[in-house]
Design a protein around this motif. Sequence first.
Motif, PDB file in Angstrom:
ATOM      1  N   CYS A  87       0.731  -1.297   0.057  1.00  0.00           N
ATOM      2  CA  CYS A  87       0.175  -0.002  -0.050  1.00  0.00           C
ATOM      3  C   CYS A  87       0.912   1.245  -0.272  1.00  0.00           C
ATOM      4  O   CYS A  87       0.509   2.277  -0.320  1.00  0.00           O
ATOM      5  N   GLY A  88       2.303   1.340   0.162  1.00  0.00           N
ATOM      6  CA  GLY A  88       3.089   2.696  -0.036  1.00  0.00           C
ATOM      7  C   GLY A  88       2.972   2.974   1.309  1.00  0.00           C
ATOM      8  O   GLY A  88       3.733   4.131   1.353  1.00  0.00           O
ATOM      9  N   THR A  89       2.477   2.835   2.487  1.00  0.00           N
ATOM     10  CA  THR A  89       2.667   3.280   3.745  1.00  0.00           C
ATOM     11  C   THR A  89       4.030   3.140   4.233  1.00  0.00           C
ATOM     12  O   THR A  89       4.857   2.491   3.751  1.00  0.00           O
ATOM     13  N   VAL A  90       4.587   4.127   4.945  1.00  0.00           N
ATOM     14  CA  VAL A  90       5.857   4.396   5.562  1.00  0.00           C
ATOM     15  C   VAL A  90       5.915   3.234   6.430  1.00  0.00           C
ATOM     16  O   VAL A  90       5.230   3.172   7.408  1.00  0.00           O
ATOM     17  N   ILE A  91       7.135   2.400   6.532  1.00  0.00           N
ATOM     18  CA  ILE A  91       7.121   1.538   7.518  1.00  0.00           C
ATOM     19  C   ILE A  91       8.707   1.507   8.107  1.00  0.00           C
ATOM     20  O   ILE A  91       9.622   2.007   7.497  1.00  0.00           O
ATOM     21  N   LYS A  92       8.924   0.765   9.099  1.00  0.00           N
ATOM     22  CA  LYS A  92      10.239   0.788   9.848  1.00  0.00           C
ATOM     23  C   LYS A  92      11.253  -0.506   9.425  1.00  0.00           C
ATOM     24  O   LYS A  92      12.182  -0.281   9.484  1.00  0.00           O
ATOM     25  N   THR A  93      10.253  -1.367   9.185  1.00  0.00           N
ATOM     26  CA  THR A  93      11.275  -2.785   8.808  1.00  0.00           C
ATOM     27  C   THR A  93      10.700  -3.563   8.148  1.00  0.00           C
ATOM     28  O   THR A  93       9.224  -3.587   8.057  1.00  0.00           O
ATOM     29  N   GLY A  94      11.176  -4.476   7.457  1.00  0.00           N
ATOM     30  CA  GLY A  94      10.312  -5.629   6.759  1.00  0.00           C
ATOM     31  C   GLY A  94       9.907  -5.267   5.291  1.00  0.00           C
ATOM     32  O   GLY A  94      10.403  -4.232   4.737  1.00  0.00           O
ATOM     33  N   ASN A  95       8.828  -6.000   4.684  1.00  0.00           N
ATOM     34  CA  ASN A  95       8.393  -5.530   3.518  1.00  0.00           C
ATOM     35  C   ASN A  95       6.990  -4.923   3.230  1.00  0.00           C
ATOM     36  O   ASN A  95       6.543  -4.154   2.657  1.00  0.00           O
ATOM     37  N   PHE A  96       6.082  -5.231   4.627  1.00  0.00           N
ATOM     38  CA  PHE A  96       4.748  -4.727   4.577  1.00  0.00           C
ATOM     39  C   PHE A  96       4.315  -4.251   5.755  1.00  0.00           C
ATOM     40  O   PHE A  96       4.893  -4.164   6.907  1.00  0.00           O
ATOM     41  N   CYS A  97       3.390  -3.244   5.557  1.00  0.00           N
ATOM     42  CA  CYS A  97       2.999  -2.431   7.041  1.00  0.00           C
ATOM     43  C   CYS A  97       2.231  -3.629   7.851  1.00  0.00           C
ATOM     44  O   CYS A  97       1.805  -4.823   7.378  1.00  0.00           O
ATOM     45  N   ALA A  98       1.988  -3.410   9.139  1.00  0.00           N
ATOM     46  CA  ALA A  98       1.405  -4.363  10.019  1.00  0.00           C
ATOM     47  C   ALA A  98      -0.017  -4.759   9.269  1.00  0.00           C
ATOM     48  O   ALA A  98      -0.512  -6.095   9.352  1.00  0.00           O
ATOM     49  N   LYS A  99      -0.715  -3.635   8.673  1.00  0.00           N
ATOM     50  CA  LYS A  99      -2.073  -4.076   8.193  1.00  0.00           C
ATOM     51  C   LYS A  99      -2.031  -5.226   7.004  1.00  0.00           C
ATOM     52  O   LYS A  99      -2.756  -6.122   6.960  1.00  0.00           O
ATOM     53  N   CYS A 100      -1.271  -4.856   6.112  1.00  0.00           N
ATOM     54  CA  CYS A 100      -1.195  -5.474   4.885  1.00  0.00           C
ATOM     55  C   CYS A 100      -0.286  -6.952   5.210  1.00  0.00           C
ATOM     56  O   CYS A 100      -0.750  -7.911   4.845  1.00  0.00           O
ATOM     57  N   ALA A 101       0.545  -7.026   6.295  1.00  0.00           N
ATOM     58  CA  ALA A 101       1.173  -8.221   6.647  1.00  0.00           C
ATOM     59  C   ALA A 101       0.083  -9.025   7.336  1.00  0.00           C
ATOM     60  O   ALA A 101       0.062 -10.242   7.015  1.00  0.00           O
ATOM     61  N   LYS A 102      -0.958  -8.495   8.007  1.00  0.00           N
ATOM     62  CA  LYS A 102      -2.229  -9.333   8.354  1.00  0.00           C
ATOM     63  C   LYS A 102      -2.875  -9.811   7.486  1.00  0.00           C
ATOM     64  O   LYS A 102      -3.206 -11.044   7.316  1.00  0.00           O
ATOM     65  N   ASP A 103      -3.359  -8.687   6.519  1.00  0.00           N
ATOM     66  CA  ASP A 103      -4.224  -9.179   5.181  1.00  0.00           C
ATOM     67  C   ASP A 103      -3.430 -10.465   4.679  1.00  0.00           C
ATOM     68  O   ASP A 103      -4.124 -11.276   4.212  1.00  0.00           O
ATOM     69  N   LEU A 104      -2.081 -10.224   4.369  1.00  0.00           N
ATOM     70  CA  LEU A 104      -1.506 -11.378   3.473  1.00  0.00           C
ATOM     71  C   LEU A 104      -1.348 -12.632   4.374  1.00  0.00           C
ATOM     72  O   LEU A 104      -1.753 -13.683   3.646  1.00  0.00           O
ATOM     73  N   SER A 105      -1.326 -12.571   5.668  1.00  0.00           N
ATOM     74  CA  SER A 105      -1.321 -14.054   6.270  1.00  0.00           C
ATOM     75  C   SER A 105      -2.542 -14.697   6.297  1.00  0.00           C
ATOM     76  O   SER A 105      -2.703 -15.556   6.120  1.00  0.00           O
ATOM     77  N   ALA A 106      -3.588 -13.697   6.182  1.00  0.00           N
ATOM     78  CA  ALA A 106      -4.917 -14.309   6.057  1.00  0.00           C
ATOM     79  C   ALA A 106      -5.264 -14.885   4.794  1.00  0.00           C
ATOM     80  O   ALA A 106      -5.698 -15.903   4.575  1.00  0.00           O
ATOM     81  N   GLN A 107      -4.747 -14.046   3.799  1.00  0.00           N
ATOM     82  CA  GLN A 107      -4.893 -14.588   2.344  1.00  0.00           C
ATOM     83  C   GLN A 107      -4.152 -15.913   2.234  1.00  0.00           C
ATOM     84  O   GLN A 107      -4.439 -16.719   1.601  1.00  0.00           O
ATOM     85  N   MET A 108      -2.836 -16.004   2.802  1.00  0.00           N
ATOM     86  CA  MET A 108      -1.970 -17.018   2.802  1.00  0.00           C
ATOM     87  C   MET A 108      -2.912 -18.564   3.399  1.00  0.00           C
ATOM     88  O   MET A 108      -2.740 -19.434   2.881  1.00  0.00           O
TER      89      MET A 108
END
Length: 139
Positions: A87-108
């Motif tokens: 989504c392009g949100t500024v993050i501090k580490t990793g590849n995804f923001c907390a929200k997208c990481a959550k969405d992503l793991s739900a999708q996985m």
Amino acid sequence: MGDLRNCPECGKVFVKINKNLCLDCIEKEEAEFEEVRKYLKDNPKAPVEEIVEITGVQEKKVLRWMREGRVDISFFDGSKGLTCKSCGTVIKTGNFCAKCAKDLSAQMKGAAGQRTIRQEEPEKEKKRGMYFANRMRDN
Ligand SMILES: [Zn+2]
Ligand SMILES: [Zn+2]
């Protein structure tokens, strides 16, 4: 024997052991990392631009260390930094923001078996999952 290749930093031919850089460049990068780390210790709130300017270390390296979680850099609005690959949100580490990481793991999880999550448009969901998977591999 080892795998001979050109160092992507300085172009020198070297034997690849476990890093994709020649020994000189590995040493140089470690020294640069140390500079950044020291600077951050004294200036914990320094934005990326300032670190790059003061230490002379390439921005892409600083960003990579952030992504790897080796350095912890604070952000102010409008400062450069890592962004979520989704989504392009500024993050501090990793590849995804907390929200997208959550969405992503739900999708996985969804893709892994249970089809109960979303019944509508299964094709679209599947494509989106693949897109994420490709993006993850890119890194
Ligand atoms: Zn090199
Ligand atoms: Zn995001």
